[in-house]
Design a protein around this motif. Structure first.
Motif, short mmCIF file in Angstrom:
data_model
loop_
_atom_site.label_atom_id
_atom_site.label_comp_id
_atom_site.label_asym_id
_atom_site.label_seq_id
_atom_site.Cartn_x
_atom_site.Cartn_y
_atom_site.Cartn_z
N LYS A 46 0.83 -1.21 0.00
CA LYS A 46 0.00 0.00 0.00
C LYS A 46 0.86 1.26 0.00
O LYS A 46 0.58 2.21 -0.72
N LYS A 47 1.90 1.27 0.81
CA LYS A 47 2.76 2.45 0.89
C LYS A 47 3.48 2.70 -0.43
O LYS A 47 3.58 3.84 -0.89
N ILE A 48 3.93 1.62 -1.06
CA ILE A 48 4.65 1.78 -2.33
C ILE A 48 3.65 2.21 -3.42
O ILE A 48 3.98 3.03 -4.29
N SER A 49 2.40 1.72 -3.35
CA SER A 49 1.38 2.14 -4.31
C SER A 49 1.15 3.63 -4.23
O SER A 49 0.96 4.32 -5.24
N GLN A 50 1.14 4.15 -3.00
CA GLN A 50 0.96 5.60 -2.83
C GLN A 50 2.09 6.38 -3.50
O GLN A 50 1.85 7.39 -4.15
N LEU A 51 3.32 5.86 -3.34
CA LEU A 51 4.47 6.53 -3.97
C LEU A 51 4.30 6.54 -5.48
O LEU A 51 4.57 7.54 -6.15
N LEU A 52 3.81 5.42 -6.03
CA LEU A 52 3.61 5.31 -7.48
C LEU A 52 2.56 6.31 -7.94
O LEU A 52 2.75 7.02 -8.93
N LEU A 53 1.45 6.35 -7.18
CA LEU A 53 0.34 7.24 -7.55
C LEU A 53 0.77 8.70 -7.54
O LEU A 53 0.31 9.50 -8.34
N ARG A 54 1.66 9.02 -6.61
CA ARG A 54 2.13 10.41 -6.51
C ARG A 54 3.32 10.67 -7.43
O ARG A 54 3.93 11.73 -7.38
N ASP A 55 3.67 9.63 -8.19
CA ASP A 55 4.81 9.75 -9.11
C ASP A 55 6.14 9.96 -8.40
O ASP A 55 7.08 10.51 -8.97
N ASP A 56 6.20 9.54 -7.14
CA ASP A 56 7.45 9.69 -6.38
C ASP A 56 8.42 8.56 -6.71
O ASP A 56 9.58 8.59 -6.30
N ILE A 57 7.93 7.55 -7.38
CA ILE A 57 8.77 6.41 -7.73
C ILE A 57 8.25 5.84 -9.06
O ILE A 57 7.08 5.99 -9.39
N LYS A 58 9.15 5.21 -9.82
CA LYS A 58 8.72 4.58 -11.08
C LYS A 58 8.64 3.07 -10.86
O LYS A 58 9.37 2.52 -10.03
N GLU A 59 7.76 2.42 -11.63
CA GLU A 59 7.58 0.98 -11.45
C GLU A 59 8.91 0.23 -11.52
O GLU A 59 9.18 -0.67 -10.72
N GLY A 60 9.75 0.66 -12.45
CA GLY A 60 11.04 -0.01 -12.64
C GLY A 60 11.99 0.11 -11.45
O GLY A 60 12.95 -0.64 -11.33
N GLU A 61 11.70 1.06 -10.57
CA GLU A 61 12.57 1.25 -9.41
C GLU A 61 12.20 0.33 -8.24
O GLU A 61 12.95 0.22 -7.27
N ILE A 62 11.04 -0.33 -8.33
CA ILE A 62 10.63 -1.19 -7.21
C ILE A 62 11.49 -2.45 -7.23
O ILE A 62 11.52 -3.18 -8.21
#
Ligand code: IPE
Ligand code: IPE
Ligand code: MG
Length: 250
Positions: free
Chosen positions: A158-174
């Motif tokens: 959930k926390k990582i999804s929030q980062l994705l939604l806010r564009d704070d992280i890219k999928e490839g960085e997970i």
């Protein structure tokens, strides 16, 4: 050789250079310990405190840096109300008695789990202990309280999804590193050794992600009978394992 003697001998045999950095323990078997003696289950939980004290002491003495203790699982709410009530009171009782010694031993207390869902007094006792021991650096003791391994992973997702939604992280960085950072154990290397007393050969939703390459050690002893000699035996056995991490030799 008696039990005490065996402990002393193990103490000498343990290789100080290869002490497990992080040890996790599923403190199980309190109920059966009590039943065997014709006592109520809660007597077993209370007796378990002596094992806890002895284990923290010996772990600290031999130089373990992190001790993670399964205190109450998210599934333990299924137990009778009276037992849950007692288990929620126990941290307060324990900390009241032990906080001085924990501080004297330079132990830092942390809690893994949904602390917000705990009764007010339990939460306050734990938060006070966290605050009081914040600056200690001798050893970290993580109490897994209202903790579940799957819930830990869901929370991270959930926390990582929030980062994705806010564009704070890219999928490839997970990656595994990022997921580890969002687990309750953030900042702790994975356990080297997991000990489960009581004879059960299962994980019971403990640190699922974190134990990918942890060495497992089981004993039939019930937790209130678990003494420093058992802990030393587990460490001694751990030092004889060949950890390969998927490679060819350790
Ligand atoms: C472990 O002992 C303590 C908690 C789960 C809180 P148990 O209460 O599970 O003891 P057994 O397994 O019934 O003997
Ligand atoms: C695991 O023991 C939880 C703790 C020791 C806190 P349980 O007694 O709840 O596990 P199961 O039900 O035997 O799998
Ligand atoms: Mg049990």
């Amino acid at each position: 050789m008696d039990f005490e003697e065996k402990g002393k001998q193990l103490y000498q045999l343990i290789d100080q250079e290869r002490i497990p950095y992080h040890v996790a323990i599923i403190m199980d078997g309190n109920g059966r310990w009590a039943r065997k003696r014709g006592l109520p289950r809660i007597a077993g939980h209370r007796a378990g405190i002596d094992s806890l004290r002895e284990t923290i002491r010996i772990a600290r003495e031999i130089g373990v840096k992190i001790l993670t203790l399964y205190t109450f699982s998210t599934e333990n709410w299924k137990r009778p109300k009276s037992e849950v009530k007692f288990l929620m009171k126990l941290p307060e009782e324990y900390l009241q008695k032990e906080i001085e010694e924990l501080c004297a031993n330079n132990v830092k207390i942390r809690v893994l789990g949904l602390i917000k869902e705990l009764p007010e007094n339990t939460r306050r006792a734990l938060e006070d202990a966290i605050k009081r021991t914040k600056g200690n650096e001798g050893m970290v003791v993580n109490f897994a309280m209202n903790y579940g391994g799957r819930g830990d992973i869901v929370r991270a997702v959930k926390k990582i999804s929030q980062l994705l939604l806010r564009d704070d992280i890219k999928e490839g960085e997970i990656d595994e590193e990022i997921i580890s950072q969002y687990l309750y154990t953030k900042g702790c290397p994975d356990p080297d050794l997991l000990i489960r007393p009581s004879g059960e050969l299962r994980i019971s939703n403990f640190l699922l992600w974190q134990i990918a390459y942890t060495e497992l050690w089981f004993t039939d002893i019930y937790w209130p009978d678990f003494k420093k000699t058992h802990f030393l035996q587990a460490v001694y056995d751990f030092q004889r394992r060949n950890r390969k991490f998927g490679g060819i030799k350790g």
